[in-house]
Design a protein around this motif. Sequence first.
Motif: not given
Length: 346
Positions: A151-159
């Motif tokens: 989930q953290k990496q998905r946030v990183g991708i969204a950012r």
Amino acid sequence: MITTKGLTKVYRSRGREVTALDGVDLHVREGEVYGVIGQSGAGKSSLIRCVNLLERPTSGTVTVAGQDLTALAGRGSRAGKELREARSRIGMVFQHFNLLSSRTVQDNIELPLEILGKSGKERSAKALELLDLVGLADKAKSYPAQLSGGQKQRVGIARALAGDPKVLLSDEATSALDPETTRSILQLLRDLNRQLGLTVLLITHEMDVVKTVCDSAALMEHGRIVESGTVGELLATPGSQLASALFPVGGEAGGPDRTVIDVTFHGESTTQPVISQLSRTYNVDISILGAAMDTVAGKQVGRMRIELPGGYDENVVPIGFLREQGLQVDVQGAPTPVQLKEGVAK
């Protein structure tokens, strides 16, 4: 979309010089997923950080979307502004997420938009849109500590997508994740590549990443690219290191008077009984020493190592039969053209 020419990066420390990049020429076409693979110390991280000029190259050029970024570096305030604008169109996903623990998920995604001077309303709308895109619409008010690694990496991708980039760079984005989460993140990158028309450049030390998601790939060793091309081209290249690493097949010859062949199957040929046809047509006993089959870039690909009785000279016709079927055939220990010519001369 991304081109480097003669790219060199030399680090200097305490009178010593370490060459991380040694004349790298790289070309990533628009809309493709391109993987750069290599062991630790090969120069992969230096390469990707030079592409967006987080690291200034010692020499050479970096061109992204037709713009020479190296020409803008250190050329005054106007060029500096142009470089910042160019960088805003290049998204970056990091191995260790780099999220701010004191900010909510939504606030983390809004951060680059704040830097770009967007209004609060614009930032909020964009962040929520991106959260929905990466499958985290219900996590907007959560904090990073409340999320799993994936989930953290998905946030990183969204950012990384906040500035509507044309290019997405991935720096070992899945190396800290478990295999199942890795697969989901790679699928997300592929989906974003297709939905948004993103060009994705990723670096990795994992062959499965290249096998799963990449259209093209390059192998780096000691700061140089030693092999590159589309995955299909690499698999069809005799002696390709990447092809052998993607589909390792083992097995040694059963004796000195044997011919060992590596056969690569593509597309429709993976479902054809070519080996049994060879055996029946030439009445030859074939031993299968090893085999591997998988899906690469959405296409079925396989490799098989087989053994034929007799030496190379006795198997020229069966080898020709396999090649006539459109298969890539690599004969282990086969004489080179020079050796053949010398043999004739003798």
